[in-house]
Design an enzyme around this catalytic site. Structure first.
Site, mmCIF file in Angstrom:
data_model
loop_
_atom_site.group_PDB
_atom_site.id
_atom_site.type_symbol
_atom_site.label_atom_id
_atom_site.label_comp_id
_atom_site.label_asym_id
_atom_site.label_seq_id
_atom_site.Cartn_x
_atom_site.Cartn_y
_atom_site.Cartn_z
ATOM 1 N N HIS A 100 0.780 -1.231 0.000
ATOM 2 C CA HIS A 100 0.000 0.000 0.000
ATOM 3 C C HIS A 100 0.816 1.289 0.000
ATOM 4 O O HIS A 100 0.264 2.363 -0.141
ATOM 5 C CB HIS A 100 -0.986 -0.008 1.170
ATOM 6 C CG HIS A 100 -2.156 -0.907 0.889
ATOM 7 N ND1 HIS A 100 -3.001 -0.699 -0.174
ATOM 8 C CD2 HIS A 100 -2.566 -2.058 1.475
ATOM 9 C CE1 HIS A 100 -3.896 -1.662 -0.218
ATOM 10 N NE2 HIS A 100 -3.655 -2.504 0.776
ATOM 11 N N GLY A 101 2.134 1.183 0.153
ATOM 12 C CA GLY A 101 2.948 2.401 0.195
ATOM 13 C C GLY A 101 2.991 3.095 -1.156
ATOM 14 O O GLY A 101 2.690 2.498 -2.184
ATOM 15 N N CYS A 102 3.333 4.387 -1.130
ATOM 16 C CA CYS A 102 3.457 5.148 -2.381
ATOM 17 C C CYS A 102 4.884 5.103 -2.905
ATOM 18 O O CYS A 102 5.156 5.582 -4.001
ATOM 19 C CB CYS A 102 3.066 6.603 -2.160
ATOM 20 S SG CYS A 102 1.298 6.825 -2.089
ATOM 21 N N ILE A 103 5.802 4.593 -2.118
ATOM 22 C CA ILE A 103 7.214 4.634 -2.522
ATOM 23 C C ILE A 103 7.719 3.235 -2.844
ATOM 24 O O ILE A 103 7.534 2.328 -2.068
ATOM 25 C CB ILE A 103 8.072 5.250 -1.392
ATOM 26 C CG1 ILE A 103 7.676 6.703 -1.185
ATOM 27 C CG2 ILE A 103 9.548 5.150 -1.705
ATOM 28 C CD1 ILE A 103 8.021 7.612 -2.348
ATOM 29 N N ASN B 42 8.055 8.318 -9.524
ATOM 30 C CA ASN B 42 8.429 7.013 -8.983
ATOM 31 C C ASN B 42 7.215 6.082 -8.919
ATOM 32 O O ASN B 42 7.301 4.899 -9.263
ATOM 33 C CB ASN B 42 9.042 7.196 -7.595
ATOM 34 C CG ASN B 42 9.403 5.878 -6.959
ATOM 35 O OD1 ASN B 42 10.237 5.143 -7.472
ATOM 36 N ND2 ASN B 42 8.752 5.563 -5.858
#
Lengths: 103, 169
Positions: A100-103, B42
């Site tokens: 679920h992270g954006c990175i 990104n």
């Protein structure tokens, strides 16, 4: 060859396993094939296993930055192995829910 | 009396085509103006979407090796921060706020700007600088990070962006 349709797997709409304990390598290979990865090399497995083990240990999948630093596979190679998105694909093949992270 | 009815949602609309390419323009030179573009680029690569990043005007500080490690949060003229303007203008406040942001970013595993650009380039995102700005600021390719692919004109940017989405930040 494992046929995913004959197994009673709990997968979300995108195909991520919702219960990591339902996973085994054969299922991983079948999911990889679904995602267009015909052959799972040792390098692919290294990433998928790192992804899976980190998730099982911490309850969260690692970011792409952590993958590049700690999985033993560089960011460049990650994208060569999984051109359609390393973190997402390695999670799917490794049998864990969608990160679920954006990175 | 006429009554207003809520518009009907079209449920039989065809599934939208997935985005295959994004070209992101980073035009402002503060910490909080640069990060969103980098994160969007990104994020695109992580979804297997092709990504170009075009740095222009003060956004070019992000790829300037003398400046990109020390970019600061704008603490004056930034109402979103909810700091009184006089306080934001005091010496050291911008540095302090930037340090706080950096700490929070690190917790989320968001890298500092120079490392983020390396990550982007390794991910296959292509990085470009704007020729008009480079000329205006009397800069050369030597002033920029080695990952910078080229210095290009607006026309070349549009050519490169063809067939994809353009995001201006």
């Amino acid at each position: 060859m494992t046929d995913l349709l004959t197994l009673d797997l709990d997968r979300d709409a995108e195909g991520f396993l919702q219960q990591p304990e339902q996973w085994n390598r054969e299922i991983g290979i079948a999911i990889a094939r679904e995602c267009g990865i015909a052959e799972m090399t040792a390098r692919h497995w290294q990433v998928c296993e790192f992804m899976r083990n980190t998730y099982l240990a911490n309850g969260a999948a690692p970011s792409i930055r952590t993958l590049g630093k700690e999985s033993g596979v560089t960011v460049k190679e990650l994208y060569q192995l999984f051109p359609k998105g390393p973190a997402k694909l390695a999670a799917k093949i490794g049998g864990i829910p969608k990160p679920h992270g954006c990175i | 009396m006429a009554t207003l009815t809520a518009p009907q949602l079209e449920t039989d609309r065809p599934t939208p085509t997935p985005i295959e390419k994004v070209s992101i323009i980073i035009s402002k030179g503060s910490f909080e103006s640069v990060y969103p573009g980098l994160i969007m680029a990104n994020g695109a690569r992580m979804e297997g979407i092709e990504a170009n990043v075009f740095f222009t005007f003060f956004g070019m500080d992000a790829i300037n090796t003398k400046r990109n490690a020390s970019m600061k949060v704008a603490t004056v003229g930034n109402p979103g921060l909810h700091l009184p303007t006089w306080l934001g203008a005091l010496p050291g406040v911008s540095a302090l706020v930037t340090r706080m942001f950096n700490r929070e970013m690190e917790k989320l595993d968001i890298p500092p700007i120079p490392e983020f650009l390396e990550l982007l380039s390794d991910s296959g995102a292509r990085l470009f600088a704007c020729k008009a700005t480079v000329d205006m600021f009397h800069l050369t390719k030597k002033d920029f990070i080695p990952q910078l692919e080229d210095i290009i004109t607006v026309g070349q940017f549009y050519e490169m962006a063809a067939g994809g989405e353009i995001i201006f930040t």
